[in-house]
Design an enzyme around this catalytic site. Structure first.
Site, PDB file in Angstrom:
ATOM      1  N   ARG A  49     -64.168  13.549  15.126  1.00 13.12           N
ATOM      2  CA  ARG A  49     -63.517  12.272  14.757  1.00 13.12           C
ATOM      3  C   ARG A  49     -63.670  11.992  13.254  1.00 13.12           C
ATOM      4  NH1 ARG A  49     -65.716   7.531  15.341  1.00 13.12           N
ATOM      5  NH2 ARG A  49     -67.062   8.099  17.097  1.00 13.12           N
ATOM      6  N   TYR A 101     -37.654   1.370  13.379  1.00 15.62           N
ATOM      7  CA  TYR A 101     -37.972   1.857  14.718  1.00 15.62           C
ATOM      8  C   TYR A 101     -38.555   0.745  15.596  1.00 15.62           C
ATOM      9  CZ  TYR A 101     -40.339   4.540  18.352  1.00 15.62           C
ATOM     10  OH  TYR A 101     -40.788   5.014  19.549  1.00 15.62           O
ATOM     11  N   ASP A 169     -40.747   4.628   6.217  1.00 19.23           N
ATOM     12  CA  ASP A 169     -40.810   5.470   7.408  1.00 19.23           C
ATOM     13  C   ASP A 169     -39.753   6.558   7.201  1.00 19.23           C
ATOM     14  OD1 ASP A 169     -40.463   6.700   9.860  1.00 19.23           O
ATOM     15  OD2 ASP A 169     -40.795   4.867  11.020  1.00 19.23           O
ATOM     16  N   LYS A 194     -41.304  14.846  15.549  1.00 17.68           N
ATOM     17  CA  LYS A 194     -39.873  15.197  15.450  1.00 17.68           C
ATOM     18  C   LYS A 194     -39.704  16.554  14.749  1.00 17.68           C
ATOM     19  CE  LYS A 194     -39.531  10.872  16.840  1.00 17.68           C
ATOM     20  NZ  LYS A 194     -39.670  10.584  18.240  1.00 17.68           N
TER      21      LYS A 194
END
Ligand SMILES: Cc1ncc(COP(=O)(O)O)c(C=O)c1O
Length: 370
Positions: A49, A101, A169, A194
């Site tokens: 982490r 979005y 974005d 994507k």
């Protein structure tokens, strides 16, 4: 040597120096804790982490493409949340592109507004006014799903004048087709789910920035909120990177061919593709983009016709998301979060042969006659 082209760059981005007997791309480091004697500061890696060599390698690859520092997250939304939640606090103001979005708008409305953040969610034409006195400006161009193109340099300048963090974005374009940091943004956010990964098999996201303090804040957030990418997904995405330029070349060519076909057909309205010379965003896209993307949108006028089109298509898979090697499409209204009509379709052109795709879409349109 002159500056390398993107197609060359992606092939070796982030790879370690050649070493006798070693693989080109080392495998994923699957570890939670690492051997750690003494103080954590004495080791490069202590606990995944806090940091993982496989993420770091992929981040370095992306940094070469973005020309900035990159912080990788578990998904695009994890990256968006990290930016918004570290930049805004009670009393802050966020100016947000109304066409951005849907989950970014939802995140802002459900998690920021109730905590005392003022949201100004407005059309792109109103953003220059909305950014006055704001702390964050959130832009998306081309927008998903309507593919509106916004003047990113002008708005990033307006944000900088106000001392607001300018975030773009860049998911629909990605780093090869548009470079937000060069257009003046403080941060470029991308869903690597994507095009970057491109095979519909994982979720990742990242933020690129030229500001080391912002990158450090985002890394701290990632560690503390636990919005961490899986090492295996990070490795798979890096594995897919060398073909990014090739995939985009074919995807963009297919998108243009389909947009031209759709525009030529009766009964198809509102065809949007920034690469069409007739598109309202074309001139601006030519100035700020290096390619027009793989997403096309259009309207078949009713839910029934759109569904008939999707049912009849054989090479267009009905699914959400975009940017993969498979051509996909969906009736966007089914998500109930975008300002679109029931007949609105968002299509993502994949890497199939152009001739086959054009024939399939023509065939599906014939099944969806008005
Ligand atoms: C423009 C845009 N931004 C952000 C996201 C969120 O990315 P992810 O699904 O990887 O969380 C998406 C996903 O569709 C998107 O289209």
């Amino acid at each position: 040597m002159t500056e390398l082209g993107d197609g060359t760059r992606v092939v070796r981005a982030g790879l370690p120096d050649a070493e006798q007997g070693a693989p080109f791309l080392p495998g994923p480091t699957l570890a939670a804790p690492f051997h750690l004697r003494g103080e954590p500061a004495d080791a490069d890696f202590s606990y995944t982490r806090y940091g993982n060599p496989t993420w770091r390698r992929y981040e370095e690859a992306l940094a070469e493409l973005e020309r900035g520092e990159v912080v990788l997250f578990a998904s695009g939304m994890a990256a968006a949340a990290a930016l918004l939640l570290t930049a805004l606090r009670p009393g802050s103001v966020a100016a947000i592109d109304r066409e951005c979005y849907l989950n970014v708008r939802r995140l802002a409305a459900t998690h920021l507004e109730p905590r005392g953040v003022e949201l100004r969610v407005v059309a792109a034409s109103g953003l220059e006014a909305a950014v006055r006195g704001a702390d964050v400006l959130w832009l998306e161009s081309p927008s998903n799903p309507k593919l509106d193109v916004t003047d990113l340099s002008a708005l990033a300048r307006a944000a900088r004048r106000e001392g607001a963090l300018a975030v773009i974005d860049n998911t629909t374009a990605g780093p090869l087709l548009q470079r937000p940091l060069e257009l003046g943004a403080h941060a470029s956010m991308v869903s690597a789910t994507k095009h970057l990964s491109g095979h519909a098999d994982l979720q990742l996201g990242y933020v690129a920035t030229a500001d080391p303090a912002l990158a450090a804040r985002l890394r701290d957030w990632r560690r503390d909120a636990g919005a961490i990418p899986g090492p295996f997904e990070s490795w798979l995405a890096h594995r897919s990177l060398p073909t990014l330029a090739l995939r985009l070349e074919r995807g963009c060519a297919n998108a243009l061919a389909l947009a031209e076909l759709l525009r030529s057909r009766d009964g198809v309205a509102g065809v949007r593709y920034p690469g069409l010379p007739t598109d309202p965003g074309h001139d601006l896209a030519r100035r700020q983009m290096r390619g027009f993307g793989t997403v096309v949108s259009f309207d078949l006028g009713s839910r029934e016709r759109s569904q008939a089109f999707l049912d009849a298509a054989e090479l267009v898979t009905e699914a959400t998301s975009f940017g993969g090697v498979h051509t996909t499409a969906e009736r966007r209204a089914r998500w109930r979060g975008d300002d679109v009509t029931e007949g609105f379709i968002r299509l993502s052109a994949g890497c199939e042969d152009t001739r086959d795709l054009v024939a399939d879409v023509a065939h599906a349109l014939a099944h969806a006659r008005p």
